[in-house]
Scaffold this motif. Sequence first.
Motif, mmCIF file in Angstrom:
data_model
loop_
_atom_site.group_PDB
_atom_site.id
_atom_site.type_symbol
_atom_site.label_atom_id
_atom_site.label_comp_id
_atom_site.label_asym_id
_atom_site.label_seq_id
_atom_site.Cartn_x
_atom_site.Cartn_y
_atom_site.Cartn_z
ATOM 1 N N ARG A 152 0.851 -1.186 0.000
ATOM 2 C CA ARG A 152 0.000 0.000 0.000
ATOM 3 C C ARG A 152 0.888 1.236 0.000
ATOM 4 N N TYR B 190 2.089 9.586 -6.183
ATOM 5 C CA TYR B 190 2.465 8.904 -4.941
ATOM 6 C C TYR B 190 3.421 9.749 -4.117
ATOM 7 N N ILE C 214 2.787 3.236 -12.803
ATOM 8 C CA ILE C 214 1.539 2.961 -12.076
ATOM 9 C C ILE C 214 0.786 4.262 -11.796
ATOM 10 N N LEU D 127 -4.785 5.024 -13.556
ATOM 11 C CA LEU D 127 -5.760 3.993 -13.214
ATOM 12 C C LEU D 127 -6.979 4.214 -14.105
ATOM 13 N N ALA E 76 -3.213 3.532 -2.452
ATOM 14 C CA ALA E 76 -3.252 2.684 -3.644
ATOM 15 C C ALA E 76 -2.724 1.316 -3.251
ATOM 16 N N ILE F 132 -1.083 -1.935 -4.475
ATOM 17 C CA ILE F 132 -0.194 -2.254 -5.596
ATOM 18 C C ILE F 132 0.262 -3.696 -5.489
ATOM 19 N N LYS G 263 1.948 -3.029 -10.511
ATOM 20 C CA LYS G 263 0.639 -2.822 -11.160
ATOM 21 C C LYS G 263 -0.338 -2.369 -10.082
ATOM 22 N N VAL G 264 -1.225 -1.456 -10.438
ATOM 23 C CA VAL G 264 -2.248 -0.971 -9.500
ATOM 24 C C VAL G 264 -3.401 -1.958 -9.458
ATOM 25 N N VAL H 118 -7.664 1.540 -5.560
ATOM 26 C CA VAL H 118 -7.392 2.646 -4.637
ATOM 27 C C VAL H 118 -8.452 2.645 -3.549
#
Length: 168
Positions: free
Chosen positions: A36, A57, A129, A132, A152, A154, A163-164, A167
């Motif tokens: 996270r 981020y 990433i 989204l 997020a 991940i 990769k996401v 959220v």
Amino acid sequence: MSNKTKTLIILGFWLILALFFVAINEKIFMTGDEIRLKVRPVDPRDLLRGQYVVLNYDISNVDVKNNTDFKRKDRVYVTLQKEGEIYIFKEISTYKPTKSPYIKGQVDYIRWNYGKDNDSKTLNIKYGIENLFTKEKEAREIEKRLAKGGIAVIKLDKQGRAKVLRVE
């Protein structure tokens, strides 16, 4: 060898190649560790690609000393450290770390910090990433929920590829 056979061989080759690239991306979802990261939304719309949320981020902007030798477009590895349920920045290097977790990125741009503290610069790093893609209604809801920040989730594999998932 007939033309039909040649055509089938070429089509088979392209199909195998396409499946290979899909498998590489899906491997991250299947074998990666779930982490996270703190996230903030940016602009949610692209006329050509559809509706999406751009994610920024906390680990996207990293302060380093001016004497460090990072350049734009450098591949970098950001080592992460768990703090509660969130992973935060620990250190950055142009060399692949020997211990996980780390995330692979690329220096997008460098901002020099002028003023009292002239001995630092900020690296803006892209990890792949940042976008989204969602349905239009869902993107607007996500943007509203993340107005003050969020998390997020991940998937991160052992090579630092991410990769996401979602959220929160």
